[in-house]
Design a protein around this motif. Structure first.
Motif, PDB file in Angstrom:
ATOM      1  N   GLN A  54      -1.574  -6.628 -30.265  1.00 32.13           N
ATOM      2  CA  GLN A  54      -1.143  -5.929 -29.066  1.00 32.13           C
ATOM      3  C   GLN A  54      -0.563  -4.587 -29.497  1.00 32.13           C
ATOM      4  N   VAL A  55      -1.305  -3.533 -29.238  1.00 31.84           N
ATOM      5  CA  VAL A  55      -0.898  -2.199 -29.668  1.00 31.84           C
ATOM      6  C   VAL A  55       0.215  -1.650 -28.772  1.00 31.84           C
ATOM      7  N   LYS A  56       0.124  -1.960 -27.485  1.00 28.44           N
ATOM      8  CA  LYS A  56       1.107  -1.458 -26.522  1.00 28.44           C
ATOM      9  C   LYS A  56       1.404  -2.553 -25.513  1.00 28.44           C
ATOM     10  N   ARG A  57       2.664  -2.807 -25.293  1.00 22.93           N
ATOM     11  CA  ARG A  57       3.066  -3.830 -24.323  1.00 22.93           C
ATOM     12  C   ARG A  57       3.007  -3.255 -22.907  1.00 22.93           C
ATOM     13  N   PRO A  58       2.418  -3.992 -21.946  1.00 25.96           N
ATOM     14  CA  PRO A  58       2.410  -3.486 -20.571  1.00 25.96           C
ATOM     15  C   PRO A  58       3.815  -3.440 -19.983  1.00 25.96           C
ATOM     16  N   ARG A  59       4.058  -2.443 -19.137  1.00 26.28           N
ATOM     17  CA  ARG A  59       5.375  -2.295 -18.527  1.00 26.28           C
ATOM     18  C   ARG A  59       5.246  -2.522 -17.020  1.00 26.28           C
ATOM     19  N   PRO A  60       5.990  -3.480 -16.470  1.00 24.31           N
ATOM     20  CA  PRO A  60       5.873  -3.794 -15.036  1.00 24.31           C
ATOM     21  C   PRO A  60       6.231  -2.606 -14.155  1.00 24.31           C
ATOM     22  N   GLY A  61       5.713  -2.646 -12.934  1.00 20.37           N
ATOM     23  CA  GLY A  61       6.025  -1.604 -11.973  1.00 20.37           C
ATOM     24  C   GLY A  61       7.465  -1.703 -11.488  1.00 20.37           C
ATOM     25  N   GLY A  62       7.894  -0.706 -10.732  1.00 21.97           N
ATOM     26  CA  GLY A  62       9.252  -0.672 -10.201  1.00 21.97           C
ATOM     27  C   GLY A  62       9.441  -1.672  -9.070  1.00 21.97           C
ATOM     28  N   THR A  63      10.684  -1.916  -8.739  1.00 18.50           N
ATOM     29  CA  THR A  63      11.036  -2.842  -7.667  1.00 18.50           C
ATOM     30  C   THR A  63      11.317  -2.062  -6.380  1.00 18.50           C
ATOM     31  N   VAL A  64      10.699  -2.484  -5.299  1.00 21.59           N
ATOM     32  CA  VAL A  64      10.975  -1.910  -3.986  1.00 21.59           C
ATOM     33  C   VAL A  64      12.001  -2.797  -3.291  1.00 21.59           C
ATOM     34  N   VAL A  65      13.171  -2.226  -3.015  1.00 22.60           N
ATOM     35  CA  VAL A  65      14.254  -2.965  -2.369  1.00 22.60           C
ATOM     36  C   VAL A  65      14.263  -2.615  -0.880  1.00 22.60           C
ATOM     37  N   THR A  66      13.990  -3.592  -0.035  1.00 18.90           N
ATOM     38  CA  THR A  66      13.997  -3.367   1.404  1.00 18.90           C
ATOM     39  C   THR A  66      15.386  -3.648   1.973  1.00 18.90           C
ATOM     40  N   THR A  67      15.568  -3.323   3.241  1.00 22.54           N
ATOM     41  CA  THR A  67      16.840  -3.603   3.905  1.00 22.54           C
ATOM     42  C   THR A  67      16.854  -4.980   4.553  1.00 22.54           C
ATOM     43  N   LEU A  68      15.768  -5.733   4.424  1.00 25.70           N
ATOM     44  CA  LEU A  68      15.685  -7.040   5.084  1.00 25.70           C
ATOM     45  C   LEU A  68      16.711  -8.018   4.525  1.00 25.70           C
ATOM     46  N   LYS A  83       0.826  -1.207   0.000  1.00 22.72           N
ATOM     47  CA  LYS A  83       0.000   0.000   0.000  1.00 22.72           C
ATOM     48  C   LYS A  83       0.862   1.259   0.000  1.00 22.72           C
ATOM     49  N   LEU A  84       1.911   1.258   0.833  1.00 24.94           N
ATOM     50  CA  LEU A  84       2.755   2.449   0.977  1.00 24.94           C
ATOM     51  C   LEU A  84       3.414   2.839  -0.346  1.00 24.94           C
ATOM     52  N   PHE A  85       3.852   1.843  -1.116  1.00 20.16           N
ATOM     53  CA  PHE A  85       4.537   2.112  -2.381  1.00 20.16           C
ATOM     54  C   PHE A  85       3.687   1.679  -3.578  1.00 20.16           C
ATOM     55  N   ASN A  86       2.365   1.802  -3.429  1.00 18.80           N
ATOM     56  CA  ASN A  86       1.480   1.349  -4.497  1.00 18.80           C
ATOM     57  C   ASN A  86       1.745   2.054  -5.822  1.00 18.80           C
ATOM     58  N   ASP A  87       1.979   3.360  -5.775  1.00 18.77           N
ATOM     59  CA  ASP A  87       2.213   4.114  -7.014  1.00 18.77           C
ATOM     60  C   ASP A  87       3.452   3.610  -7.750  1.00 18.77           C
ATOM     61  N   GLN A  88       4.500   3.295  -6.994  1.00 17.47           N
ATOM     62  CA  GLN A  88       5.729   2.827  -7.621  1.00 17.47           C
ATOM     63  C   GLN A  88       5.609   1.382  -8.110  1.00 17.47           C
ATOM     64  N   LEU A  89       4.821   0.575  -7.404  1.00 16.06           N
ATOM     65  CA  LEU A  89       4.663  -0.833  -7.771  1.00 16.06           C
ATOM     66  C   LEU A  89       3.692  -1.030  -8.937  1.00 16.06           C
ATOM     67  N   THR A  90       2.806  -0.056  -9.145  1.00 20.18           N
ATOM     68  CA  THR A  90       1.828  -0.158 -10.224  1.00 20.18           C
ATOM     69  C   THR A  90       2.494   0.194 -11.556  1.00 20.18           C
ATOM     70  N   GLY A  91       2.479  -0.727 -12.493  1.00 20.66           N
ATOM     71  CA  GLY A  91       3.107  -0.492 -13.793  1.00 20.66           C
ATOM     72  C   GLY A  91       2.213   0.274 -14.749  1.00 20.66           C
ATOM     73  N   ASP A  92       2.668   0.379 -15.988  1.00 17.81           N
ATOM     74  CA  ASP A  92       1.895   1.034 -17.039  1.00 17.81           C
ATOM     75  C   ASP A  92       1.171  -0.026 -17.858  1.00 17.81           C
ATOM     76  N   PRO A  93      -0.160   0.057 -17.981  1.00 21.11           N
ATOM     77  CA  PRO A  93      -0.911  -0.974 -18.702  1.00 21.11           C
ATOM     78  C   PRO A  93      -0.626  -0.977 -20.192  1.00 21.11           C
ATOM     79  N   GLY A  94      -0.846  -2.111 -20.813  1.00 22.44           N
ATOM     80  CA  GLY A  94      -0.727  -2.226 -22.258  1.00 22.44           C
ATOM     81  C   GLY A  94      -2.083  -2.048 -22.918  1.00 22.44           C
ATOM     82  N   MET A  95      -2.116  -2.248 -24.234  1.00 26.49           N
ATOM     83  CA  MET A  95      -3.364  -2.073 -24.969  1.00 26.49           C
ATOM     84  C   MET A  95      -3.463  -3.144 -26.051  1.00 26.49           C
ATOM     85  N   LYS A  96      -4.672  -3.656 -26.214  1.00 25.12           N
ATOM     86  CA  LYS A  96      -4.928  -4.712 -27.189  1.00 25.12           C
ATOM     87  C   LYS A  96      -6.149  -4.327 -28.021  1.00 25.12           C
TER      88      LYS A  96
END
Length: 417
Positions: A244-258, A216-229
């Motif tokens: 497929q007009v546009k390929r979806p692009r995955p969201g960013g990676t959140v790297v924790t210190t764990l 939830k905290l990093f939802n904006d960064q984890l949410t990718g860009d949708p594609g189009m068909k």
């Protein structure tokens, strides 16, 4: 919790691999005769003759391909939250010559009945929902089951009757189940798929969003860009184009210190040693959280794609409070974690030396209050190293009094308290 966040765009092999599957309508063997199903009427050859409610079947449809969420990983890149391919069983209608309500509903019911022995998590559909989908959305599959994994999908694929397909989707997956559950959190569906007439750029399957924790905290960064068909159908309802007009692009990676191996060990230790507890390891130089574990915990995968009311109430009613992150949501006295500060203050102002020994009884009276050792037995004469190793209460009571408030507070403030 201290988190190092690196929001880079990633190219997941598993995500890209599923796109060709999404872009195809899964065809299965015609098992109508084996299952005793009635033969289907032929598809309409002339749209002017068979279009339901006098509407032609030529369509250009543009759909959104939801992007896979970004990963959540440990400090060394070990995945804590990722994606995998899941499937949903769907009805794929044809354009029927005889398109009255009873025929459409009976055609669908016959196939849904054949699923009863194959799929456990079927989604009930009313006759009205079935016919409404045919009228307005027959070019698109009607999803009739919850998510099933790849193994189950392959097991039933050859047994599906004609008109039933497997629709591949992206699904959130937590490879370690309950590990770091309170920190990672979980995602859930944004909302149900549309019904009625098809809208421009509506999603092919339910989109997800973060509901708790880092999801939830990093939802904006984890949410990718949708594609189009884009789909194109002729006047007879036959598919002419699927691209497929546009390929979806995955969201960013959140790297924790764990440190994931340490986290796994900590949670294993908690399971073996207590019913309720917390385990935290910090880097004393950087302040980074290397381990943060709470017991009892819960399986994050039980929330994907959504947890039912019965199971959620069971978690809420559990006396162990598995939804409560003891490691960071509780308010505890500092207790033994503060004893090194007392020891440092005593060493710093000369109250004790490395080798000084102090006799430690089982309990110590201060005014009208009797404070006991956790061991409830005398520890004898011990030095500062042994006192820390044994976490001896009476040693620190005596030494803390001898240090005095001024020196004690000065060293505590120097350490950032």
């Amino acid at each position: 919790m201290v988190i190092s966040s690196s929001f880079c765009r990633i190219s997941l092999v598993s995500c890209l691999a599923v796109l060709p599957l999404v872009a195809q309508v899964t065809r299965t063997p015609d098992l109508a005769k084996v299952a005793g199903l009635p033969n289907e009427p032929p598809a309409v050859k002339n749209a002017a003759d068979g279009a339901i409610m006098n509407r032609k079947d030529a369509r250009t449809i543009t759909l959104k391909i939801p992007a896979p969420r970004g990963q959540i990983v440990g400090r060394d890149g070990d995945a804590i939250a990722q994606n995998r391919v899941a499937y949903q069983v769907a009805l794929q209608f044809r354009q029927f010559e005889n398109a009255d309500r009873d025929f459409v509903v009976n055609w669908a019911r016959t196939r849904l009945d054949s699923l009863q022995a194959l799929v456990k998590n079927l989604v009930p559909k009313t006759d009205e929902e079935i016919f409404d989908h045919y009228k307005n959305r027959r070019w698109l599959p009607l999803l009739v089951s919850g998510q099933i994994d790849e193994k189950e999908a392959h097991a039933i694929e050859s047994k599906l009757s004609s008109g039933l397909i497997l629709q591949p989707i992206y699904s959130r997956y937590y490879p370690h189940g309950e590990i770091a559950a309170h920190i990672v959190g979980y995602s859930g569906s944004v909302g149900k798929l549309p019904t009625g007439p098809i809208n421009f750029n509506e999603p092919m399957w339910e989109e997800s969003e973060g509901r708790a924790g880092l999801e939830k905290l990093f939802n904006d960064q984890l949410t990718g860009d949708p594609g189009m068909k884009r789909l194109l159908f002729d006047e007879s309802g036959n598919k002419l184009l699927e691209e497929q007009v546009k390929r979806p692009r995955p969201g960013g990676t959140v790297v924790t210190t764990l440190n994931l191996p340490w986290q796994l060990l900590a949670e294993k230790t908690l399971r073996a040693g207590c019913k309720r507890g917390a385990f935290v390891v910090l880097d004393v130089v950087t302040g980074e959280v290397l381990v943060m574990a709470s017991r009892p915990s819960f399986d994050l995968n039980s929330f994907i794609p959504g947890i039912n009311e019965k199971d959620f109430k069971a978690l809420e009613a559990d006396p162990g409070q598995p939804l409560f992150g003891r490691a960071f949501q509780s308010a505890y006295p500092p207790a033994s974690s503060f004893k090194p500060v007392v020891a440092l203050a005593a060493l710093n102002n000369g109250t004790v030396t490395e080798n000084s020994e102090i006799y430690c009884p089982a309990a110590l009276a201060v005014g009208n209050t009797v404070m006991k050792n956790w061991s409830k037995v005398p520890e004898g004469s011990i030095n500062v190293k042994r006192a820390l190793a044994r976490s001896c209460n009476t040693w620190f009571y005596q030494v803390g009094i001898d240090v005095g408030p001024t020196a004690f507070l000065n060293i505590a403030r120097s350490l950032g308290f």
